[in-house]
Design a protein around this motif. Structure first.
Motif, PDB file in Angstrom:
ATOM      1  N   ALA A 163       0.741  -1.320   0.052  1.00 33.61           N
ATOM      2  CA  ALA A 163      -0.117  -0.048  -0.086  1.00 33.61           C
ATOM      3  C   ALA A 163       0.822   1.364  -0.020  1.00 33.61           C
ATOM      4  CB  ALA A 163      -0.974  -0.148   1.268  1.00 33.61           C
ATOM      5  N   CYS A 164       0.264   2.248  -0.410  1.00 31.24           N
ATOM      6  CA  CYS A 164       1.032   3.695  -0.365  1.00 31.24           C
ATOM      7  C   CYS A 164       0.166   4.379   0.591  1.00 31.24           C
ATOM      8  CB  CYS A 164       0.928   4.375  -1.890  1.00 31.24           C
ATOM      9  SG  CYS A 164       1.658   6.066  -2.049  1.00 31.24           S
ATOM     10  N   VAL A 165       1.208   4.778   1.539  1.00 32.37           N
ATOM     11  CA  VAL A 165       0.346   5.495   2.742  1.00 32.37           C
ATOM     12  C   VAL A 165       1.061   6.586   3.283  1.00 32.37           C
ATOM     13  CG1 VAL A 165      -0.240   3.073   3.556  1.00 32.37           C
ATOM     14  CG2 VAL A 165       1.851   4.160   4.330  1.00 32.37           C
ATOM     15  N   LEU A 166       0.408   7.506   3.881  1.00 28.66           N
ATOM     16  CA  LEU A 166       0.793   8.725   4.255  1.00 28.66           C
ATOM     17  C   LEU A 166       1.229   8.306   5.849  1.00 28.66           C
ATOM     18  CD1 LEU A 166       1.371  11.652   3.654  1.00 28.66           C
ATOM     19  CD2 LEU A 166      -0.689  12.182   4.614  1.00 28.66           C
ATOM     20  N   GLU A 167       2.383   8.094   6.191  1.00 31.18           N
ATOM     21  CA  GLU A 167       2.891   7.804   7.560  1.00 31.18           C
ATOM     22  C   GLU A 167       3.439   9.124   8.319  1.00 31.18           C
ATOM     23  OE1 GLU A 167       3.559   3.346   8.930  1.00 31.18           O
ATOM     24  OE2 GLU A 167       5.326   4.183   8.056  1.00 31.18           O
ATOM     25  N   ILE A 168       3.006   9.348   9.464  1.00 27.75           N
ATOM     26  CA  ILE A 168       3.516  10.529  10.055  1.00 27.75           C
ATOM     27  C   ILE A 168       4.403  10.148  11.022  1.00 27.75           C
ATOM     28  CG2 ILE A 168       3.123  12.632  11.364  1.00 27.75           C
ATOM     29  CD1 ILE A 168       1.846  12.471   8.436  1.00 27.75           C
ATOM     30  N   PRO A 169       5.828  10.234  10.967  1.00 26.99           N
ATOM     31  CA  PRO A 169       6.647   9.932  12.212  1.00 26.99           C
ATOM     32  C   PRO A 169       6.537  10.643  13.342  1.00 26.99           C
ATOM     33  CG  PRO A 169       7.774  11.278  10.523  1.00 26.99           C
ATOM     34  CD  PRO A 169       6.459  11.106   9.957  1.00 26.99           C
ATOM     35  N   ALA A 170       6.984  10.031  14.266  1.00 20.73           N
ATOM     36  CA  ALA A 170       6.617  10.743  15.939  1.00 20.73           C
ATOM     37  C   ALA A 170       7.107  12.106  16.035  1.00 20.73           C
ATOM     38  CB  ALA A 170       7.192   9.679  16.958  1.00 20.73           C
ATOM     39  N   HIS A 171       8.285  12.459  15.324  1.00 24.07           N
ATOM     40  CA  HIS A 171       8.809  13.790  15.579  1.00 24.07           C
ATOM     41  C   HIS A 171       8.234  14.608  14.722  1.00 24.07           C
ATOM     42  CE1 HIS A 171      10.973  11.996  12.044  1.00 24.07           C
ATOM     43  NE2 HIS A 171      10.861  13.307  11.546  1.00 24.07           N
ATOM     44  N   ALA A 172       7.361  14.483  13.806  1.00 29.23           N
ATOM     45  CA  ALA A 172       6.815  15.201  13.131  1.00 29.23           C
ATOM     46  C   ALA A 172       5.183  15.413  13.524  1.00 29.23           C
ATOM     47  CB  ALA A 172       6.662  15.149  11.555  1.00 29.23           C
ATOM     48  N   TRP A 173       4.839  14.780  14.496  1.00 29.83           N
ATOM     49  CA  TRP A 173       3.268  14.660  14.767  1.00 29.83           C
ATOM     50  C   TRP A 173       2.639  16.307  14.919  1.00 29.83           C
ATOM     51  CZ3 TRP A 173      -0.744  11.747  14.346  1.00 29.83           C
ATOM     52  CH2 TRP A 173      -1.832  12.030  15.224  1.00 29.83           C
ATOM     53  N   HIS A 174       3.441  17.063  15.922  1.00 31.53           N
ATOM     54  CA  HIS A 174       2.932  18.382  16.269  1.00 31.53           C
ATOM     55  C   HIS A 174       2.993  19.180  15.053  1.00 31.53           C
ATOM     56  CE1 HIS A 174       2.844  17.534  20.619  1.00 31.53           C
ATOM     57  NE2 HIS A 174       4.215  17.047  20.494  1.00 31.53           N
ATOM     58  N   PHE A 175       3.888  19.127  14.048  1.00 34.41           N
ATOM     59  CA  PHE A 175       3.977  19.897  13.025  1.00 34.41           C
ATOM     60  C   PHE A 175       2.480  19.445  12.022  1.00 34.41           C
ATOM     61  CE2 PHE A 175       4.997  19.813   8.377  1.00 34.41           C
ATOM     62  CZ  PHE A 175       5.096  21.396   8.129  1.00 34.41           C
ATOM     63  N   MET A 176       2.649  18.201  11.801  1.00 35.60           N
ATOM     64  CA  MET A 176       1.248  17.788  10.913  1.00 35.60           C
ATOM     65  C   MET A 176      -0.226  18.232  11.712  1.00 35.60           C
ATOM     66  SD  MET A 176       2.507  16.751   8.353  1.00 35.60           S
ATOM     67  CE  MET A 176       0.806  16.097   7.606  1.00 35.60           C
ATOM     68  N   ARG A 177      -0.141  18.506  12.821  1.00 38.60           N
ATOM     69  CA  ARG A 177      -1.311  18.919  13.533  1.00 38.60           C
ATOM     70  C   ARG A 177      -1.666  20.220  13.246  1.00 38.60           C
ATOM     71  NH1 ARG A 177      -5.144  16.213  16.349  1.00 38.60           N
ATOM     72  NH2 ARG A 177      -5.432  17.873  17.993  1.00 38.60           N
ATOM     73  N   VAL A 178      -0.587  21.204  13.310  1.00 43.14           N
ATOM     74  CA  VAL A 178      -0.651  22.602  12.631  1.00 43.14           C
ATOM     75  C   VAL A 178      -0.940  22.644  11.193  1.00 43.14           C
ATOM     76  CG1 VAL A 178       0.556  24.756  12.503  1.00 43.14           C
ATOM     77  CG2 VAL A 178       1.064  23.322  14.570  1.00 43.14           C
ATOM     78  N   PHE A 179      -0.332  21.819  10.543  1.00 41.01           N
ATOM     79  CA  PHE A 179      -0.379  21.707   8.904  1.00 41.01           C
ATOM     80  C   PHE A 179      -1.796  21.123   8.598  1.00 41.01           C
ATOM     81  CE2 PHE A 179      -0.419  19.222   4.976  1.00 41.01           C
ATOM     82  CZ  PHE A 179       0.030  20.210   4.140  1.00 41.01           C
ATOM     83  N   GLY A 180      -2.387  20.483   9.489  1.00 35.29           N
ATOM     84  CA  GLY A 180      -3.831  20.057   9.291  1.00 35.29           C
ATOM     85  C   GLY A 180      -4.683  21.022   9.389  1.00 35.29           C
ATOM     86  N   VAL A 181      -4.590  22.167   9.846  1.00 34.63           N
ATOM     87  CA  VAL A 181      -5.394  23.119  10.448  1.00 34.63           C
ATOM     88  C   VAL A 181      -4.909  24.244   9.333  1.00 34.63           C
ATOM     89  CG1 VAL A 181      -5.899  25.266  11.908  1.00 34.63           C
ATOM     90  CG2 VAL A 181      -5.687  22.822  12.772  1.00 34.63           C
ATOM     91  N   ALA A 182      -3.667  24.777   8.927  1.00 37.03           N
ATOM     92  CA  ALA A 182      -3.176  25.825   8.206  1.00 37.03           C
ATOM     93  C   ALA A 182      -3.633  25.549   6.506  1.00 37.03           C
ATOM     94  CB  ALA A 182      -1.798  26.249   8.462  1.00 37.03           C
ATOM     95  N   TYR A 183      -3.164  24.096   6.247  1.00 39.81           N
ATOM     96  CA  TYR A 183      -3.236  23.944   4.800  1.00 39.81           C
ATOM     97  C   TYR A 183      -4.754  24.104   4.296  1.00 39.81           C
ATOM     98  CZ  TYR A 183      -2.516  21.389   0.550  1.00 39.81           C
ATOM     99  OH  TYR A 183      -2.437  20.875  -0.927  1.00 39.81           O
ATOM    100  N   PRO A 184      -5.888  23.572   4.682  1.00 40.43           N
ATOM    101  CA  PRO A 184      -7.161  24.047   4.266  1.00 40.43           C
ATOM    102  C   PRO A 184      -7.578  25.345   4.077  1.00 40.43           C
ATOM    103  CG  PRO A 184      -7.313  22.264   5.615  1.00 40.43           C
ATOM    104  CD  PRO A 184      -5.918  22.831   5.889  1.00 40.43           C
ATOM    105  N   LEU A 185      -6.840  26.158   5.321  1.00 41.63           N
ATOM    106  CA  LEU A 185      -7.257  27.603   5.251  1.00 41.63           C
ATOM    107  C   LEU A 185      -6.556  28.334   4.248  1.00 41.63           C
ATOM    108  CD1 LEU A 185      -8.312  30.061   6.809  1.00 41.63           C
ATOM    109  CD2 LEU A 185      -6.358  29.981   8.355  1.00 41.63           C
ATOM    110  N   VAL A 186      -5.224  27.976   3.852  1.00 36.99           N
ATOM    111  CA  VAL A 186      -4.588  28.705   2.745  1.00 36.99           C
ATOM    112  C   VAL A 186      -4.932  28.360   1.325  1.00 36.99           C
ATOM    113  CG1 VAL A 186      -1.955  29.010   2.098  1.00 36.99           C
ATOM    114  CG2 VAL A 186      -2.380  28.901   4.515  1.00 36.99           C
ATOM    115  N   VAL A 187      -5.040  27.005   1.131  1.00 34.29           N
ATOM    116  CA  VAL A 187      -5.372  26.659  -0.077  1.00 34.29           C
ATOM    117  C   VAL A 187      -6.917  26.409  -0.409  1.00 34.29           C
ATOM    118  CG1 VAL A 187      -3.094  25.220  -0.180  1.00 34.29           C
ATOM    119  CG2 VAL A 187      -5.443  24.101   0.459  1.00 34.29           C
ATOM    120  N   TYR A 188      -7.772  26.511   0.470  1.00 33.28           N
ATOM    121  CA  TYR A 188      -9.218  26.531   0.182  1.00 33.28           C
ATOM    122  C   TYR A 188      -9.962  27.794   0.613  1.00 33.28           C
ATOM    123  CZ  TYR A 188     -14.004  24.642   0.275  1.00 33.28           C
ATOM    124  OH  TYR A 188     -15.217  24.322   0.095  1.00 33.28           O
TER     125      TYR A 188
END
Length: 398
Positions: A175-200
């Motif tokens: 399978a091709c998956v989007l797997e978030i490593p532990a050290h990037a967890w907090h970054f991806m939490r912020v990214f999950g909020v900022a990305y829809p705001l910026v591009v949508y």
């Protein structure tokens, strides 16, 4: 339609994999194939018609940005939709490591470019309505600068989709998956909020606000240059662009609902339904085929441009088959009604000389005798001497 688990479903990149429903494995690629055919034909027509308008000096920044929007749709339909169809129909990821890393990233980059392009279209339309004299001329440099800015931002924002996508072996499939490593967890939490705001939310909200403001804008006091028909045309084009932006916003909304739901549902929360996730991707891809239909249904200029382009193409094709005798007919029809002038005009070189000479000969023979006598008398008459510097003395002697 079943998947192995709801938690695995949310991590797939590049399309949903490991579908166990045989009917869906057939139906989804067929639906995507229809979307591709309609979208490719429609967007190719849009690009061809607007490029033809540019050659006819009927250009604007908004039209150039619509060409960019259609070109982005063509990229999605050529490279992303077939890949999704291949993934839906196979029990395992069939496309290798490189496409696993880049497929979702490229898809998100194209969607971001569409959002920013619609924002630029809305701004350009508002500026054109507010200050028509300033923005009446097309500026190629401005369009190139806007295009470079849009795509530079679009390829940078979805970089995490490229960084964290990878192939993983799970049970009996790859399978091709989007797997978030532990050290990037907090970054991806912020990214999950900022990305829809910026591009949508931000670009489409800006586009809709500009178009609504342009649609509701009143004429300046004392401006009598625009007729009622002209004002109606301006409002109609603005409403059409508003429909384009609104369709994209509505058809992208299910994907962002699933995006937000999957990231903020909590550990024990219910996952988004599989039907919602499949419908979200289908609607996003179907939007690439909707835009040309909106233009064809709502834009009279686009319809006229399509007819003109078709007429030119048909005329050129007919010209290649020896159907250019109409040029000789027009030249001879404009000739003075006497044989000498007709023969001099018809002596001009033409593409189909044999037919043109016959037409001109018939035209010369059809001139009435009294008209021929009138023109011959005018040609044979001696010119009057008007070079006498003191004509009054001649008149007194007479």
């Amino acid at each position: 339609m079943n998947m192995n688990s709801s938690s695995d479903l949310l991590q797939y990149a590049g399309g949903f994999q490991v579908m166990e429903d045989a009917e869906m494995k057939v139906a989804l690629p067929v639906v995507l194939g229809v979307i591709c055919l309609v979208g490719l034909a429609g967007n190719t027509l849009v690009v061809a018609v607007l490029l033809y308008d540019f050659r006819q000096a009927k250009s604007s920044v908004a039209n150039g940005l619509i060409v960019l929007l259609s070109a982005t749709d063509l990229l999605i339909l050529l490279f992303c939709a077939p890949l999704r169809a291949a993934v839906y129909s196979r029990p395992s990821w069939p496309l290798g490591w490189f496409l696993c890393k880049t497929s979702d990233y490229f898809f998100q980059a194209c969607l971001s470019a569409k959002s920013f392009t619609l924002a630029a279209v809305g701004h350009a339309r508002y500026q054109h309505v507010a200050e028509p004299k300033k923005y009446i001329h097309f500026k190629c440099r401005r369009l190139i600068a806007v295009t470079c800015s849009i795509w530079s931002l679009s390829v940078l924002l979805p970089v995490p989709h490229w960084l964290f996508a990878d192939l993983r072996r799970r049970e009996d499939h790859t399978a091709c998956v989007l797997e978030i490593p532990a050290h990037a967890w907090h970054f991806m939490r912020v990214f999950g909020v900022a990305y829809p705001l910026v591009v949508y939310l931000a670009p489409l909200g800006f586009a809709l606000a500009c178009l609504l403001k342009a649609l509701l804008k009143n004429e300046p006091a004392g401006n009598t240059n625009r007729t009622p028909n002209r004002r109606y045309e301006i409002r109609r084009v603005t409403a059409m662009l508003l429909a384009l932006s609104g369709a994209f916003a509505l058809m992208r909304l299910p994907e962002w609902v699933a995006w937000t739901w999957s990231r903020y549902r909590g550990v024990s929360g219910a996952a988004p339904p599989v039907a919602l996730l499949v419908a979200a991707q289908l609607l996003t891809l179907a939007n690439c085929a909707v835009n040309p239909l909106v233009l064809l249904a709502a834009s009279q200029d686009f319809k006229d441009g399509a007819r003109s382009a078709w007429a030119v193409a048909t005329r050129r094709r007919a010209g290649g088959q020896g159907g250019t005798s109409t040029f000789g007919e027009k030249v001879c029809a404009a000739a003075p009604p006497h044989a000498g002038a007709a023969s001099s005009l018809c002596a001009l070189p033409t593409i189909s000389a044999r037919q043109d000479v016959a037409i001109c000969r018939d035209l010369g023979q059809s001139v009435p005798p009294d008209v021929q006598h009138f023109w011959q008398h005018r040609e044979n008459a001696a010119p009057v001497d008007n070079n006498d510097p003191i004509p009054w003395e001649s008149q007194e002697q007479a």
